[in-house]
Design a protein around this motif. Structure first.
Motif, mmCIF file in Angstrom:
data_model
loop_
_atom_site.group_PDB
_atom_site.id
_atom_site.type_symbol
_atom_site.label_atom_id
_atom_site.label_comp_id
_atom_site.label_asym_id
_atom_site.label_seq_id
_atom_site.Cartn_x
_atom_site.Cartn_y
_atom_site.Cartn_z
ATOM 1 N N LYS A 43 0.809 -1.218 0.000
ATOM 2 C CA LYS A 43 0.000 0.000 0.000
ATOM 3 C C LYS A 43 0.844 1.271 0.000
ATOM 4 N N ILE A 97 0.489 4.053 -2.899
ATOM 5 C CA ILE A 97 0.125 5.445 -2.614
ATOM 6 C C ILE A 97 1.147 6.400 -3.199
ATOM 7 N N ARG A 143 -5.227 4.857 2.084
ATOM 8 C CA ARG A 143 -4.829 5.479 3.357
ATOM 9 C C ARG A 143 -5.742 5.045 4.495
ATOM 10 N N SER A 144 -7.018 4.902 4.213
ATOM 11 C CA SER A 144 -7.962 4.549 5.270
ATOM 12 C C SER A 144 -7.902 3.063 5.636
ATOM 13 N N LYS A 156 -5.067 1.302 6.013
ATOM 14 C CA LYS A 156 -3.725 0.936 6.524
ATOM 15 C C LYS A 156 -3.799 0.097 7.757
#
Length: 54
Positions: free
Chosen positions: A24, A28, A51-52, A54
């Motif tokens: 991830k 990103i 991001r949410s 993680k």
């Protein structure tokens, strides 16, 4: 990336590659680079999603 350093698609594709690998952080990074070249709502949504989660 060497041949097309200003291509949105190159960085977006690398983001997809790393996302599929489960990395991830790298995904990103590449998605963020892609949106600095050209803002696509779908890519921005991917960044928020990653991001949410993680």
């Amino acid at each position: 990336m060497e041949n097309y350093p200003n291509s949105y698609n190159v960085y977006s594709s690398m983001g997809q590659y790393y996302e599929r690998l489960g990395d991830k952080i790298k995904a990103i990074e590449f998605y963020e680079k892609a949106v600095t070249i050209k803002e696509y709502p779908e890519t921005m949504n991917k960044i928020v999603e990653l991001r949410s989660s993680k």
